[in-house]
Motif scaffolding. Structure first.
Motif, PDB file in Angstrom:
ATOM      1  N   PRO A 126      31.341  37.992  32.903  1.00 27.31           N
ATOM      2  CA  PRO A 126      31.471  39.392  32.483  1.00 27.31           C
ATOM      3  C   PRO A 126      32.912  39.903  32.551  1.00 27.31           C
ATOM      4  N   GLU A 127      33.235  40.772  31.642  1.00 21.69           N
ATOM      5  CA  GLU A 127      34.603  41.323  31.577  1.00 21.69           C
ATOM      6  C   GLU A 127      34.988  42.040  32.865  1.00 21.69           C
ATOM      7  N   THR A 128      33.998  42.650  33.514  1.00 18.43           N
ATOM      8  CA  THR A 128      34.294  43.366  34.763  1.00 18.43           C
ATOM      9  C   THR A 128      34.973  42.434  35.761  1.00 18.43           C
ATOM     10  N   LYS A 129      34.514  41.195  35.784  1.00 16.15           N
ATOM     11  CA  LYS A 129      35.084  40.206  36.711  1.00 16.15           C
ATOM     12  C   LYS A 129      36.508  39.827  36.261  1.00 16.15           C
ATOM     13  N   ILE A 130      36.651  39.582  34.979  1.00 18.50           N
ATOM     14  CA  ILE A 130      37.965  39.145  34.462  1.00 18.50           C
ATOM     15  C   ILE A 130      39.024  40.199  34.788  1.00 18.50           C
ATOM     16  N   TRP A 131      38.694  41.450  34.491  1.00 16.09           N
ATOM     17  CA  TRP A 131      39.713  42.489  34.647  1.00 16.09           C
ATOM     18  C   TRP A 131      39.917  42.909  36.096  1.00 16.09           C
ATOM     19  N   ALA A 132      38.890  42.737  36.916  1.00 14.29           N
ATOM     20  CA  ALA A 132      39.051  43.120  38.318  1.00 14.29           C
ATOM     21  C   ALA A 132      39.789  42.046  39.112  1.00 14.29           C
ATOM     22  N   ASP A 133      39.482  40.798  38.850  1.00 14.59           N
ATOM     23  CA  ASP A 133      39.961  39.728  39.724  1.00 14.59           C
ATOM     24  C   ASP A 133      40.787  38.656  39.029  1.00 14.59           C
ATOM     25  N   CYS A 134      40.252  38.123  37.919  1.00 13.95           N
ATOM     26  CA  CYS A 134      40.860  36.910  37.334  1.00 13.95           C
ATOM     27  C   CYS A 134      42.325  37.130  36.976  1.00 13.95           C
ATOM     28  N   ILE A 135      42.645  38.333  36.484  1.00 11.33           N
ATOM     29  CA  ILE A 135      44.034  38.554  36.086  1.00 11.33           C
ATOM     30  C   ILE A 135      44.995  38.509  37.276  1.00 11.33           C
ATOM     31  N   LYS A 136      44.457  38.648  38.483  1.00  5.18           N
ATOM     32  CA  LYS A 136      45.323  38.591  39.667  1.00  5.18           C
ATOM     33  C   LYS A 136      45.495  37.149  40.178  1.00  5.18           C
TER      34      LYS A 136
END
Ligand SMILES: CC(C)(COP(=O)(O)OP(=O)(O)OC[C@H]1O[C@@H](n2cnc3c(N)ncnc32)[C@H](O)[C@@H]1OP(=O)(O)O)[C@@H](O)C(=O)NCCC(=O)NCCS
Length: 157
Positions: A126-136
């Motif tokens: 889910p995008e929520t995961k990508i934008w909350a965590d993965c980008i860091k």
């Protein structure tokens, strides 16, 4: 005997010390004290006496989706079931809150498959995961972790 409890704010520093090497290894995403404080209720901590020997977080993303993250056990306590117990307790917590799906991104596919998790395509994270965590994450966007999910709470409305 290992006891499993919800941590308090004063545990944060000890939890950060425990996870530091795995953050360096790139296995676990670094979380600062402020972020850990705001999510302190998502954690479950394993104690041996007054020493923290492991922990996990069950982070809620949406009304249906949560995620197991920051799973770590002290190296000298590994392979004796503490990690599995933390996973089991995180699953129970997901059930308690009436969630439907638990996501995990991990290098330890086998460990999670033992609890019924199934591999999913990375594209369905889910995008929520990508934008909350993965980008860091230092591995982003070339991520070699495996995404797995477990469906829970199937008998609930
Ligand atoms: C992943 C991690 C948390 C597992 O913790 P752990 O306490 O060793 O987990 P367990 O003991 O429950 O399971 C580990 C293995 O020991 C086995 N095991 C469990 N209880 C056991 C026992 N009593 N005797 C022997 N083996 C046992 C498990 O079956 C498992 O086997 P597997 O590796 O083939 O899956 C730990 O290795 C760790 O902190 N790794 C670094 C951080 C990391 O990668 N975290 C995962 C992010 S999702």
């Amino acid at each position: 005997m290992i006891t499993y409890i919800k941590p308090i704010i004063q545990d944060i520093q000890k939890m950060q010390q425990l996870v530091a090497q795995e953050v360096k290894n790139g296995n676990i995403l670094e979380r600062n004290s402020a972020e850990m404080a705001t999510t302190i209720r998502s954690y479950i901590v394993a104690y041996d006496g007054d020493v923290i020997v492991g922990f996990v977080a069950l982070h809620i993303h949406t009304i249906t989706l949560c995620e197991i993250r920051s799973l770590v056990v002290d190296e000298s306590y590994r392979n004796s079931g503490i990690g599995g117990e933390l996973i089991q307790r995180a699953i129970s917590e997901g059930n308690f809150y009436g969630l439907k799906t638990i996501l995990v991104l991990t290098y330890r596919q086998n460990l999670f498959e033992k609890f019924g998790f199934h591999v999913i395509a990375k594209e369905s994270i889910p995008e929520t995961k990508i934008w909350a965590d993965c980008i860091k994450c230092k591995h982003f966007p070339i991520c070699d972790e495996i995404a797995l999910t477990l469906n829970i709470g199937e008998n609930k409305e």
